[in-house]
Design an enzyme around this catalytic site. Sequence first.
Site, PDB file in Angstrom:
ATOM      1  N   GLY A   1       0.813  -1.208   0.000  1.00 59.07           N
ATOM      2  CA  GLY A   1       0.000   0.000   0.000  1.00 59.07           C
ATOM      3  C   GLY A   1       0.848   1.260   0.000  1.00 59.07           C
ATOM      4  O   GLY A   1       2.076   1.211   0.127  1.00 59.07           O
TER       5      GLY A   1
ATOM      6  N   ARG B   1      -2.690 -12.628  -1.538  1.00 60.78           N
ATOM      7  CA  ARG B   1      -2.846 -12.111  -2.902  1.00 60.78           C
ATOM      8  C   ARG B   1      -1.568 -11.468  -3.416  1.00 60.78           C
ATOM      9  O   ARG B   1      -1.270 -11.516  -4.616  1.00 60.78           O
ATOM     10  CB  ARG B   1      -4.000 -11.105  -2.919  1.00 60.78           C
ATOM     11  CG  ARG B   1      -4.380 -10.582  -4.293  1.00 60.78           C
ATOM     12  CD  ARG B   1      -5.517  -9.596  -4.195  1.00 60.78           C
ATOM     13  NE  ARG B   1      -5.167  -8.446  -3.393  1.00 60.78           N
ATOM     14  CZ  ARG B   1      -5.976  -7.882  -2.507  1.00 60.78           C
ATOM     15  NH1 ARG B   1      -7.167  -8.392  -2.282  1.00 60.78           N
ATOM     16  NH2 ARG B   1      -5.587  -6.816  -1.833  1.00 60.78           N
ATOM     17  N   SER B   2      -0.804 -10.847  -2.508  1.00 58.78           N
ATOM     18  CA  SER B   2       0.425 -10.149  -2.912  1.00 58.78           C
ATOM     19  C   SER B   2       1.685 -10.970  -2.700  1.00 58.78           C
ATOM     20  O   SER B   2       2.766 -10.568  -3.146  1.00 58.78           O
ATOM     21  CB  SER B   2       0.556  -8.832  -2.128  1.00 58.78           C
ATOM     22  OG  SER B   2      -0.517  -7.968  -2.416  1.00 58.78           O
TER      23      SER B   2
ATOM     24  N   CYS C   1      -3.424  11.152  10.286  1.00 58.68           N
ATOM     25  CA  CYS C   1      -2.549  12.017   9.493  1.00 58.68           C
ATOM     26  C   CYS C   1      -2.824  13.498   9.748  1.00 58.68           C
ATOM     27  O   CYS C   1      -1.886  14.300   9.915  1.00 58.68           O
ATOM     28  CB  CYS C   1      -2.698  11.696   8.015  1.00 58.68           C
ATOM     29  SG  CYS C   1      -4.416  11.546   7.459  1.00 58.68           S
TER      30      CYS C   1
ATOM     31  N   SER D   1      -4.551  10.821  -1.152  1.00 58.12           N
ATOM     32  CA  SER D   1      -3.729   9.768  -0.559  1.00 58.12           C
ATOM     33  C   SER D   1      -4.264   9.298   0.779  1.00 58.12           C
ATOM     34  O   SER D   1      -3.908   8.212   1.244  1.00 58.12           O
ATOM     35  CB  SER D   1      -2.288  10.260  -0.374  1.00 58.12           C
ATOM     36  OG  SER D   1      -2.251  11.413   0.450  1.00 58.12           O
TER      37      SER D   1
ATOM     38  N   HIS E   1      -1.729  17.057   2.900  1.00 55.57           N
ATOM     39  CA  HIS E   1      -2.886  17.648   3.562  1.00 55.57           C
ATOM     40  C   HIS E   1      -2.590  19.092   3.940  1.00 55.57           C
ATOM     41  O   HIS E   1      -1.453  19.432   4.310  1.00 55.57           O
ATOM     42  CB  HIS E   1      -3.226  16.887   4.848  1.00 55.57           C
ATOM     43  CG  HIS E   1      -3.883  15.565   4.633  1.00 55.57           C
ATOM     44  ND1 HIS E   1      -4.221  15.076   3.401  1.00 55.57           N
ATOM     45  CD2 HIS E   1      -4.287  14.619   5.540  1.00 55.57           C
ATOM     46  CE1 HIS E   1      -4.803  13.880   3.547  1.00 55.57           C
ATOM     47  NE2 HIS E   1      -4.846  13.589   4.839  1.00 55.57           N
TER      48      HIS E   1
END
Length: 345
Positions: free
Chosen positions: A12, A41-42, A137, A167, A251
């Site tokens: 990610g 999956r990864s 964040c 993001s 941000h």
Amino acid sequence: MSSKIAVVGCTGAVGIELVKCCHARKSVFGDAPPDLYASARSAGKTLDTPYGPLTVVEFNVETLKAKAYDFIFLAVSGGFSLENAIPLTTNASGTPTYVIDNSSAYRYHDEVPLVVPEINFDSIAALDSKLIANPNCTTAIAAMALYPIHQEFKLKKLIVSTYQAASGAGEPGMQELLEGCKAHVNGDARPDNKIFSHPLPFNCIPMIDKLQENGYTKEEMKVAWETKKIFGTDDIKVSTTAVRIPTLRAHAEAITLETEKDISPQAVVDCLKGKPGVVVEDDPANNVFPLPLTCSGRDDVSVGRIRQSLIFDNKGIDLFVCGDQLLRGAALNAILIAEAIVTKK
């Protein structure tokens, strides 16, 4: 001696930045690359990293416990953290493993420190916790500017309007914005939206996260809850409006603050000067102020448009803050927590 590090959720946006931040601080953590973990999956994928190509391994609690890591960074969902974070703090060798969790799962647990290392690193030892929560964040970016002011002038009230980048919804959010912009330029009347509640290109969405009973969203309440916990006070009143805007990864926040002591714009500049992780960019006559474009990819939080409040007079300030959501707002803050643990040992 190298620190043994694992990054869980490495594919990610935050996971990718964690790996980059580890490499940038090789002088602290050593030359060895972190081990990379993700879902089945990864698993088996090869990621291009500053260390060179690294292979992703399927996550398994017992595998990580057997490795006896010094630090495990979680860039995963809250549900995943609730299930796995505490078990990961113990390992097969009996040595401490610090688990630094980027989700909101444990932020509001009294026994788990919520840490911005420049502000409240000592809370880790005070709570004797190997599980450490990384702040939201928006909170982390604002806190870097606000805490020095709080120390000197004591904050009473904060009115915060956020301008949050795509993001914040991870790599899928950034991709949806980019693809939506292309679609708009190509003449599509309404770009597709699957990640955001409305199309984000050339738009703003004044609601982020789930609506709470008080009419605020959870994202807005996080700023209040987390600021109070990090600053160690319940005496600051906080009201936030969180808005998603079509920027990629930085941000911005417009903040009006009221203090107990008299305060002036110059006093704020003097207060912030030289503080780690903060840079004052405040020359509006020459168009110098914080911008998402210039703050993207930068470690420091930028503060500008510092002026006397017309509401709170000599006990109030208006200012504008901007910082990289994936760095100070997530990966960098987590890495700095680990760095402080290493250096202060």
